[in-house]
Design an enzyme around this catalytic site. Structure first.
Site, PDB file in Angstrom:
ATOM      1  N   GLY A 214      25.345  28.059  51.064  1.00 25.34           N
ATOM      2  CA  GLY A 214      24.933  27.005  49.893  1.00 25.34           C
ATOM      3  C   GLY A 214      26.109  26.093  49.741  1.00 25.34           C
ATOM      4  O   GLY A 214      26.949  25.902  50.659  1.00 25.34           O
ATOM      5  N   ILE A 215      25.896  25.241  48.807  1.00 19.65           N
ATOM      6  CA  ILE A 215      27.304  24.420  48.514  1.00 19.65           C
ATOM      7  C   ILE A 215      28.002  24.882  47.358  1.00 19.65           C
ATOM      8  O   ILE A 215      27.710  25.743  46.534  1.00 19.65           O
ATOM      9  CB  ILE A 215      26.729  22.881  48.114  1.00 19.65           C
ATOM     10  CG1 ILE A 215      27.846  22.171  47.700  1.00 19.65           C
ATOM     11  CG2 ILE A 215      25.839  23.244  46.883  1.00 19.65           C
ATOM     12  CD1 ILE A 215      27.069  20.736  47.159  1.00 19.65           C
ATOM     13  N   GLY A 216      29.500  24.689  47.429  1.00 16.89           N
ATOM     14  CA  GLY A 216      30.495  25.086  46.278  1.00 16.89           C
ATOM     15  C   GLY A 216      31.358  26.113  46.819  1.00 16.89           C
ATOM     16  O   GLY A 216      31.486  26.426  47.844  1.00 16.89           O
ATOM     17  N   ALA A 217      32.048  26.441  45.666  1.00 13.72           N
ATOM     18  CA  ALA A 217      33.341  27.297  45.734  1.00 13.72           C
ATOM     19  C   ALA A 217      32.762  28.713  46.327  1.00 13.72           C
ATOM     20  O   ALA A 217      33.560  29.403  47.427  1.00 13.72           O
ATOM     21  CB  ALA A 217      33.629  27.658  44.491  1.00 13.72           C
ATOM     22  N   ILE A 218      31.714  29.095  46.003  1.00 12.44           N
ATOM     23  CA  ILE A 218      31.388  30.486  46.585  1.00 12.44           C
ATOM     24  C   ILE A 218      31.080  30.413  47.882  1.00 12.44           C
ATOM     25  O   ILE A 218      31.934  31.479  48.782  1.00 12.44           O
ATOM     26  CB  ILE A 218      30.100  31.214  45.684  1.00 12.44           C
ATOM     27  CG1 ILE A 218      30.766  31.480  44.459  1.00 12.44           C
ATOM     28  CG2 ILE A 218      29.690  32.617  46.518  1.00 12.44           C
ATOM     29  CD1 ILE A 218      29.591  32.020  43.190  1.00 12.44           C
ATOM     30  N   GLU A 237      20.434  24.775  55.399  1.00  8.39           N
ATOM     31  CA  GLU A 237      19.976  23.571  55.124  1.00  8.39           C
ATOM     32  C   GLU A 237      21.049  22.457  55.373  1.00  8.39           C
ATOM     33  O   GLU A 237      21.049  21.201  55.368  1.00  8.39           O
ATOM     34  CB  GLU A 237      20.060  23.682  53.543  1.00  8.39           C
ATOM     35  CG  GLU A 237      19.627  22.732  52.492  1.00  8.39           C
ATOM     36  CD  GLU A 237      19.276  23.083  51.167  1.00  8.39           C
ATOM     37  OE1 GLU A 237      18.379  24.417  51.237  1.00  8.39           O
ATOM     38  OE2 GLU A 237      19.642  22.583  50.359  1.00  8.39           O
ATOM     39  N   GLY A 335      16.943  24.284  48.691  1.00  9.16           N
ATOM     40  CA  GLY A 335      16.531  25.107  49.755  1.00  9.16           C
ATOM     41  C   GLY A 335      16.394  26.741  49.474  1.00  9.16           C
ATOM     42  O   GLY A 335      16.264  27.526  50.382  1.00  9.16           O
TER      43      GLY A 335
END
Ligand code: COA
Length: 432
Positions: A214-218, A237, A335
């Site tokens: 996915g998106i972001g820091a993690i 995605e 998604g």
């Protein structure tokens, strides 16, 4: 007419193009960093020309001025995902939210929300007259395919991406030429908590796995701990800059992939110029519409598929809320469920939900006895597989409700364990 003549016959100025939009039209805007900013700015500047134009989109990475206070007279904002620029509009009632799995958004346009005008951004055409959707294929291409009118911003800075990522100039009604950098998303800040989560997630990823991030820091933190892995692949995605580094260091080869062997497969890109330059004319990266990339029956054909996503709350049964805090809509399903399902259906697949154990500067636990009242369940307890925090990994699949609750409490923040154990003992009428 040859391609050059067809192209020239369609070029108009943005101020003329926006006259093709009529009051009451439904206008679908190209997704995320692929939105046609010059046309949108012109449309908003001429707001007095319109009333009741419905603007449909998902992640709005531009200014989203059409969703600002005072715009509701001219534009009716209907979002399938909520982000920083549109949260206020949706939660204050100025805008609307339509729930939909990302993979089903193209079907929504084909069957439920007829598209009057698609506003898209594409690359310059090649010698055969094909423009690439560049950074954003996802629902953008399907929306253009069923729109009554297609207005395309042809930006010479848009990368040419491969795969099924093209539109022929004969399928565009009006062309607006532009030359400006693609919107960038700077890498997120990775702190100690994210690093610990990243390391825990990485411990679940075997050599030869295919990843969705996915998106972001993690997700960015997970990538930091994959440097010693071998032959990883990507079917996701979206991707950000972190993936480029792992390709350059030889960790991501896509050689163990059982579907699209040797290729990174995505539906949109969101990062900095580094990512967009990597994607430009790169046969290693293929982009397809979201009803293909995010289709769980397609995802499951990958070898050892691992999906990694994030959420806002998990209750003790393993129900996951990722898109709302109580009734407040802060995001969308995107998604997430497409990939959770695809990874679950894949032989040797794993789906991971990774999150910090607390929110609001440590004041609240994200592992809770019950979800906040009104919260939408994004990933159901029947679909959930792994939950990861900075304190460890809980594998919920195949576990009873009691054992799920125990596993989750074991990875909760120490400040909240006692109260969670009390809840456990009340609910299950027995010792933790
Ligand atoms: N209680 C109260 N507030 C909470 C909370 C909780 N349990 N969990 C998060 N929040 C708040 C945060 O404090 C933050 O507030 P702020 O904006 O005022 O700082 C806000 O909600 C966003 O949370 P944060 O943890 O910073 O978000 P993130 O950028 O890490 O994204 C999701 C997390 C869940 C929103 C995001 O992963 C998402 O949208 N997921 C669903 C879609 C998806 O998975 N798509 C597939 C991959 S692209």
């Amino acid at each position: 007419m040859n391609c050059e003549e067809i192209y020239k016959s369609k070029v108009i100025l943005a101020k003329e193009a926006i006259k093709k939009i009529k009051s009451g039209d439904r206008v679908v805007i190209g997704h995320a960093v692929g939105e046609p900013t010059s046309i949108i700015e012109e449309m908003v500047a001429h707001k007095d020309n319109y009333h009741d134009v419905e603007i449909v989109h998902m992640v709005a990475m531009g200014k989203a001025d059409y969703a600002k206070v005072g715009m509701e007279k001219y534009f009716r904002h209907n979002s399938i995902f909520v982000g920083g620029t549109t949260r206020d509009a949706v939660n204050s009632g100025r805008g609307d939210f339509t729930p939909c799995f990302f993979t089903e958004v193209p079907r929504l346009f084909r069957e439920n929300l007829s598209v009057d005008v698609a506003l898209v951004q594409v690359s310059t055409p090649d010698e055969h007259g094909y423009c690439s959707y560049g950074v954003s294929n996802d629902y953008t291409k399907p929306a253009a395919e069923c729109a009554k009118i297609v207005i395309a911003e042809v930006n010479d800075k848009m990368p040419r991406t491969m795969g099924n990522s093209f539109i022929h100039i004969s399928d565009i009604d009006y062309i607006v030429e532009s030359s400006h950098p693609i919107i960038e998303l700077k890498p997120a800040k990775i702190g100690e908590v994210e690093k610990a989560i990243g390391e825990n997630c990485a411990s679940l990823i075997e050599n030869g796995s295919t990843l969705q991030l996915g998106i972001g820091a993690i997700p960015d933190a997970v990538l930091l701990f994959l440097k010693d892995k071998k032959d990883l692949g990507i079917h996701s995605e979206m991707i950000s800059d972190g993936v480029v580094e792992l390709v350059e260091s030889g960790v991501i080869t896509n050689k163990a992939k059982t579907l699209h062997h040797g290729k990174i497969v995505v539906t949109f890109l969101m990062g900095t110029k580094k990512l967009y330059d990597f994607a430009n004319n790169n046969p290693m990266l293929e982009m397809y519409p979201v009803d293909y990339v995010n289709d769980p029956t397609v995802i499951m054909k990958n070898n050892k598929m691992v999906s990694i996503n994030s959420c806002v709350q998990v209750d003790l049964m393993g129900q996951v809320a990722s898109e709302s805090i109580g009734l407040k809509q802060i995001s969308g399903v995107g998604g997430q469920v497409d990939f959770v399902r695809g990874a679950n259906m894949c032989k040797n697949g794993k789906s991971i939900m990774a999150m910090p154990s607390t929110a609001s500067k440590g004041k609240v636990s994200k592992i809770v006895p019950l979800l906040d009242q009104g919260a939408a369940v994004t990933t159901s307890r029947n679909d959930i597989d792994y939950i990861v925090t900075e304190f460890g990994v809980a594998n919920l699949r195949g576990k009873t409700l009691k054992d799920r609750a125990r596993a989750l409490i074991n990875i909760a923040h120490p400040n909240f364990k006692e109260s969670l154990i009390e809840e456990f003992e009340k609910r299950f009428q027995g010792k933790f």
